[in-house]
Write an enzyme that holds these catalytic residues in place. Structure first.
Site, PDB file in Angstrom:
ATOM      1  N   ILE A 109     -28.517  -7.057  68.749  1.00  0.00           N
ATOM      2  CA  ILE A 109     -27.665  -5.958  69.183  1.00  0.00           C
ATOM      3  C   ILE A 109     -28.425  -4.990  70.087  1.00  0.00           C
ATOM      4  CG2 ILE A 109     -28.118  -4.636  67.070  1.00  0.00           C
ATOM      5  CD1 ILE A 109     -25.147  -3.638  67.267  1.00  0.00           C
ATOM      6  N   CYS A 110     -27.695  -4.404  71.020  1.00  0.00           N
ATOM      7  CA  CYS A 110     -28.176  -3.316  71.863  1.00  0.00           C
ATOM      8  C   CYS A 110     -29.285  -3.795  72.813  1.00  0.00           C
ATOM      9  CB  CYS A 110     -28.618  -2.153  70.986  1.00  0.00           C
ATOM     10  SG  CYS A 110     -28.697  -0.565  71.820  1.00  0.00           S
TER      11      CYS A 110
END
Length: 181
Positions: A109-110
């Site tokens: 994620i991210c």
């Protein structure tokens, strides 16, 4: 759905976006799995709320001693500094690549896909991430899309990616589904 499965969370000693560690960690536990914190150094890691230090977390295994074969999957939380550090540590890059080589699911994620770029595992895959990684991912051969969650099965494993903390609900659900298969 994860009964008997252990999921690795790979993080740097500092710089991990805390909520991107704690929410998937809770999801693994709620699904009946066992989360394990893997880092490049023993002791504790420092979580962050954006740029502000938050809580510390005990490291379960160091990346040089952890065996990817003992895990059912890998979660790579974000935070800007976290994956930027991990991609400079050969053992962390090799640990990450081992999940792809073994066909095991990975969720990132991210900013975490920076570690995937360094591991050379995104070529031909479709991913999402924090928007500033778009060019890095495209240059590494990936197709970048702006979506809440992307589940890519075009490679040797299932790859789940999301953009930011606001996407955590969808990210956690997709990751638990991937790990549960």
């Amino acid at each position: 759905m994860l009964d008997g499965k252990t999921i690795a969370f790979l993080v740097a000693p500092e710089g991990v976006e805390q909520v991107e560690l704690t929410e998937p960690w809770k999801a693994v536990k709620q699904a009946g799995g066992t989360p394990r914190l893997v880092s490049t150094a023993p002791g504790h890691i420092q979580g962050f709320n954006h740029l502000d230090p938050a809580d510390t977390f005990a490291v379960d295994d160091t990346v040089d001693a952890a065996d990817p074969a003992s895990f059912a999957g890998l979660i790579l939380p974000g935070g800007v500094a976290n994956p930027d550090f991990l991609r400079t540590v050969p053992e962390a890059v090799e640990f990450t690549r081992a999940f792809f080589d073994a066909g095991k699911p990975v969720a990132a994620i991210c900013h975490a896909p920076w570690t995937l770029v360094e591991a050379d595992v995104v070529r031909g895959r479709t991913l999402t991430s924090w928007p500033s990684l778009r060019t890095d991912l495209r240059n590494a051969g990936a197709t970048w899309v702006d979506k809440e969650v992307v589940v890519d099965t075009a490679g040797p494993n299932m790859l789940v990616t999301s953009r930011k903390p606001d996407d955590l609900k969808a990210f956690c659900q997709a990751a638990m589904d991937a790990f549960g298969q």
